[in-house]
Motif scaffolding. Structure first.
Motif, PDB file in Angstrom:
ATOM      1  N   ARG A  56      29.933  56.336  44.897  1.00 53.09           N
ATOM      2  CA  ARG A  56      28.896  55.629  45.619  1.00 53.09           C
ATOM      3  C   ARG A  56      27.949  56.617  46.270  1.00 53.09           C
ATOM      4  O   ARG A  56      28.315  57.701  46.679  1.00 53.09           O
ATOM      5  N   GLN A 134      35.887  49.854  49.845  1.00 51.03           N
ATOM      6  CA  GLN A 134      35.410  50.029  48.477  1.00 51.03           C
ATOM      7  C   GLN A 134      34.425  48.917  48.149  1.00 51.03           C
ATOM      8  O   GLN A 134      34.597  47.782  48.587  1.00 51.03           O
ATOM      9  N   SER A 135      33.385  49.233  47.385  1.00 49.18           N
ATOM     10  CA  SER A 135      32.406  48.219  47.031  1.00 49.18           C
ATOM     11  C   SER A 135      32.036  48.330  45.564  1.00 49.18           C
ATOM     12  O   SER A 135      32.139  49.396  44.955  1.00 49.18           O
ATOM     13  N   THR A 363      37.781  44.983  48.881  1.00 48.22           N
ATOM     14  CA  THR A 363      36.712  45.433  47.991  1.00 48.22           C
ATOM     15  C   THR A 363      35.602  44.416  48.179  1.00 48.22           C
ATOM     16  O   THR A 363      35.830  43.210  48.024  1.00 48.22           O
ATOM     17  N   ASP A 365      31.172  43.334  47.941  1.00 53.38           N
ATOM     18  CA  ASP A 365      29.989  43.576  47.134  1.00 53.38           C
ATOM     19  C   ASP A 365      29.099  44.606  47.824  1.00 53.38           C
ATOM     20  O   ASP A 365      29.255  44.890  49.013  1.00 53.38           O
ATOM     21  N   SER A 366      28.174  45.150  47.066  1.00 53.95           N
ATOM     22  CA  SER A 366      27.357  46.251  47.547  1.00 53.95           C
ATOM     23  C   SER A 366      26.422  45.869  48.686  1.00 53.95           C
ATOM     24  O   SER A 366      25.862  46.741  49.345  1.00 53.95           O
ATOM     25  N   ASP A 369      28.809  46.577  52.286  1.00 54.01           N
ATOM     26  CA  ASP A 369      29.658  47.749  52.086  1.00 54.01           C
ATOM     27  C   ASP A 369      29.791  48.669  53.291  1.00 54.01           C
ATOM     28  O   ASP A 369      30.064  49.850  53.144  1.00 54.01           O
ATOM     29  N   SER A 370      29.604  48.165  54.491  1.00 54.50           N
ATOM     30  CA  SER A 370      29.801  48.995  55.679  1.00 54.50           C
ATOM     31  C   SER A 370      30.369  48.157  56.814  1.00 54.50           C
ATOM     32  O   SER A 370      30.228  46.934  56.830  1.00 54.50           O
TER      33      SER A 370
END
Length: 582
Positions: A56, A134-135, A363, A365-366, A369-370
Motif C-alpha cells: 500500500r 489491512q485494506s 480487512t 476497503d480502501s 483504511d485508517s
C-alpha cells in the motif's frame, strides 16, 4: 504474537502506559524513554501459503522499519512561575471533563457494530494501530465511502478461511475464503435506528461481472455467474470483497458505502479482549462439528469456545445455515451489550486490548483504511441506542428445484418489502412500534365485540363449515352444539371453499347478540368474530356461519381466546434483548 502482548516492552501492559492526568481529567500516553523499548508492531504479512498482498502507498516493508523506535515520551511542561503574593487565591482550578465525556473519548463510538466498535476505540494511539489494518480496493463497487449527513450502509463479511492458530478444524478445507457470514448494516440518516440484515450464504443469486484491481495495478473483469450460492461472491475465481459488494447491490438495490471483512480470529480475539460475553442456551448442545459442548443455561464464553458457538448449526433450530444465522445474531447482540457495558467502557486495559484485537481482525476497503476514518465512522454509529438496532434475515424459502433442500431462494414479496424499507430508510423498530399501536387498536376493537347482551343458546342460528380442521370436525362440532350446548338451531354446511388458519364466525349486525353467545360457548376471541353478512339456512331463515379453521382443537374444546397475528415472514430480534439458542 497475540493482540494482548503487542506493543509491550519490559513486561509493561500497553493499558498501564495510559495515565490519568488529574489536572485535565484525560488519560495520556506516557511511554518510557528507555532506548531498549521494542519498536511499534508492524502490519501483518501474508503467510507463505498465500500470495503477498500488493504494497500500500505510504507503507514501508517490515525489513525497512527494523531501526524505527517508539517515539520518546512527551516532554513535560515547565513548572509555572510562582505567582505574586496575594494572587494565588484567585487562580481558577483546572476544569475537569465530565466522566461521560471521558468515556466518549475512550470509546470513540464503541456501541458500533462488533469489529467496528473495537476498531474505533483505537484512535487513542493512531500510528500504532494504523499498521494493524489491512485494506483492499472497493473497485468502484461502493458509493465512495459513508457520509455524516446521509444514511450509512456497511457490508460486514465473515469468511471461512482457515487463517490463524487453532483454526484448522473450522471452515472448508482449502477454502479461498468464501462469504460465509454476511450482514448489511443500515444506519438511518438521523442515527436513531439501525437494521442488521443477514444474507444467507446458501441463497441462490446472480453474481455480476466484477472489475477487480490486480497486484500490478491493472484491472481484470471476473465473469459473473447466474443462479449460484451467495457465498461464491467472495474467494471463488479470485473474487474480492468488492464483488460481494456488487452482488449485494444486485440483490437488494442498496449500494453499500463500505465493507469490512473478518476471519475466525475476530470472534476469538474480540471476545477475549472484553473478558467474554454471556450467552444463553435453551437446551444442552454437543456439536462435534463445531466442537461446542455446553449444557443448557447461561454461559460466559470467549476465544475458541466463542468461535464454536457462532459456528454451531447441527444442534440448534433446524440444523441448517438459517439456524446458525439466528445464533450468530444472538451472539452479536450479547457482544454489543458487553461492549456498551460500563466494565468495558471504563476499563483502559480492556479498551486497549479491544483496539488491538479489532484492528488486527479487520480487512477494510480502501476508503476506510485508517483509524481516523474508522473513528469517524464509529462516532456516527455510536449515536445509536442498541435497543433500536434490529437484527433481521432476508425472507427465503427452500429451493423448489431441489429434492433435498440444500439452498434457498428469495421469498419474493416479503424480501422485496425488506429491501425497500432499507432503501427508503424506513426503521424496523418504528414499524414495530406502529404495528404495536395498530395491534392495540385492533385488540380494543376485538374486545368490544364481546361486550353486550347475549342471546339464549336456543335462539342462536348457525351453520357449521369445515375450513381446514380434520375430516369430520364439522359434524362432531354440530353434535356437540345441539346435544350439549343447547344450540339446536344449527346445521352442517359441509366444507368451506378455502382453508383458514383461524376459526371464524361471520354474522350480520343484527345478529351480534347471537354471535356473543356462541363466542362464549366456544371460547372464541373477539378477533374471531367477523361482522359481515348472514346467509339463509335450510328453513329460509338468516343464520351465522361458523368456519372451523386449522386451529380447531376438537368438538366442545374451547379455543384460546387470546388474539394475535400469524407469524411474520421476517425473523427479527433487537440487540438489547437476551435470546436463548434453541
Amino acid at each position: 504474537m497475540d493482540a494482548q502482548s503487542r506493543g509491550r516492552a519490559e513486561d509493561i501492559d500497553p493499558a498501564d502506559q495510559w495515565v490519568l492526568n488529574p489536572d485535565t481529567g484525560d488519560y495520556e500516553l506516557r511511554l518510557s524513554p528507555s532506548p531498549a523499548q521494542s519498536p511499534v508492531p508492524r502490519p501483518r504479512r501474508a503467510t507463505p501459503a498465500e500470495a503477498p498482498a500488493p504494497e500500500r502507498d505510504g507503507r514501508e516493508h517490515r525489513e525497512d522499519r527494523e531501526d524505527r523506535q517508539v517515539p520518546a515520551s512527551r516532554r513535560r511542561r515547565a513548572a509555572p512561575e510562582e505567582e505574586p503574593p496575594g494572587r494565588r487565591g484567585r487562580r481558577r482550578p483546572a476544569k475537569k471533563k465530565s466522566r461521560g465525556k471521558r468515556i466518549l473519548l475512550w470509546t470513540g463510538g464503541t456501541t458500533a457494530f462488533v469489529v467496528l466498535a473495537a476498531g474505533t476505540a483505537g484512535y487513542l494511539y493512531l500510528q500504532h494501530l494504523n499498521g494493524n489494518i489491512q485494506s483492499v480496493s472497493d473497485d468502484g463497487a461502493g458509493t465512495g465511502g459513508f457520509s455524516k449527513d446521509k444514511a450509512i450502509n456497511i457490508l460486514l463479511i465473515g469468511t471461512d478461511k482457515r487463517t490463524g492458530d487453532g483454526n484448522e478444524g473450522y471452515g472448508d478445507n482449502g477454502s479461498a475464503g468464501h462469504a460465509d457470514t454476511n450482514i448489511l448494516l443500515h444506519v438511518s440518516k438521523d442515527r436513531s435506528n439501525a437494521t442488521a440484515l443477514s444474507i444467507p450464504r446458501d441463497l441462490i443469486v446472480d453474481v455480476p461481472d466484477c472489475p477487480t484491481t490486480q497486484e500490478d495495478g491493472s484491472t481484470k473483469v471476473i465473469p459473473g455467474e447466474s443462479e449460484v450460492r451467495f457465498n461464491t461472491s467472495l474467494g471463488q475465481n479470485e473474487r474480492t470483497p468488492s464483488c460481494t459488494m456488487r452482488t449485494v447491490t444486485e440483490l437488494t438495490g442498496v449500494t453499500p458505502d463500505n465493507f469490512m471483512v473478518a476471519d475466525f480470529n475476530a470472534v476469538k480475539t474480540l471476545t477475549s479482549a472484553v473478558g467474554g460475553v454471556e450467552v444463553c442456551l435453551a437446551k444442552d448442545i454437543d456439536d462435534p462439528d463445531s466442537h461446542l459442548n455446553l449444557p443448557a443455561g447461561k454461559h460466559t464464553i470467549e476465544g475458541e469456545e466463542a468461535l464454536a458457538f457462532v459456528r454451531t448449526r447441527h444442534s440448534v433450530g433446524f440444523g441448517g445455515d438459517l439456524s446458525r444465522i439466528e445464533i450468530q445474531q444472538q451472539f452479536l447482540s450479547a457482544l454489543m451489550r458487553k461492549l456498551k457495558s460500563n466494565d468495558t467502557l471504563t476499563s483502559p486495559s480492556k479498551m486497549v486490548k479491544l483496539a488491538e484485537a479489532g484492528t488486527e481482525a479487520l480487512t477494510v476497503d480502501s476508503k476506510l483504511d485508517s483509524i481516523t476514518k474508522l473513528k469517524d465512522l464509529g462516532l456516527e454509529l455510536g449515536k445509536l441506542n442498541i435497543k433500536n438496532l434490529t437484527f433481521a434475515t432476508v425472507p427465503v424459502v427452500d429451493n423448489p428445484a431441489e429434492k433435498v433442500a440444500a439452498t434457498v431462494v428469495l421469498k419474493e414479496g416479503p424480501a422485496q418489502q425488506v429491501f425497500d424499507m432499507i432503501k427508503n430508510d424506513v426503521s424496523f423498530t418504528e414499524v414495530k412500534e406502529k404495528e404495536k399501536e395498530e395491534q392495540k387498536k385492533e385488540d380494543a376493537a376485538d374486545a368490544a365485540r364481546l361486550k353486550g347482551e347475549k342471546s339464549e343458546p336456543g335462539e342462536v342460528r348457525v351453520r357449521v363449515m369445515n375450513g381446514g380442521a380434520s375430516d369430520g370436525s364439522a359434524g362432531r362440532e354440530l353434535t356437540y352444539l345441539q346435544n350439549e350446548a343447547g344450540v339446536t338451531k344449527s346445521e352442517n354446511a359441509g366444507n368451506s371453499p378455502e382453508d383458514l388458519d383461524k376459526t371464524t364466525l361471520e354474522y350480520a349486525p343484527d345478529q351480534a347478540d347471537q354471535a356473543r353467545a356462541l363466542a362464549e360457548i366456544l371460547g372464541l376471541s373477539g378477533a374471531a368474530l367477523k361482522p359481515g353478512e348472514s346467509v339463509t339456512n335450510s328453513q329460509g331463515l338468516p343464520t351465522m356461519t361458523l368456519t372451523l379453521g386449522k386451529d380447531f382443537k376438537g368438538a366442545g374444546v374451547k379455543l384460546d381466546a387470546a388474539s394475535g397475528k400469524a407469524p411474520e415472514d421476517v425473523q427479527k430480534s433487537t440487540a438489547d434483548k437476551v435470546e436463548c439458542a434453541k
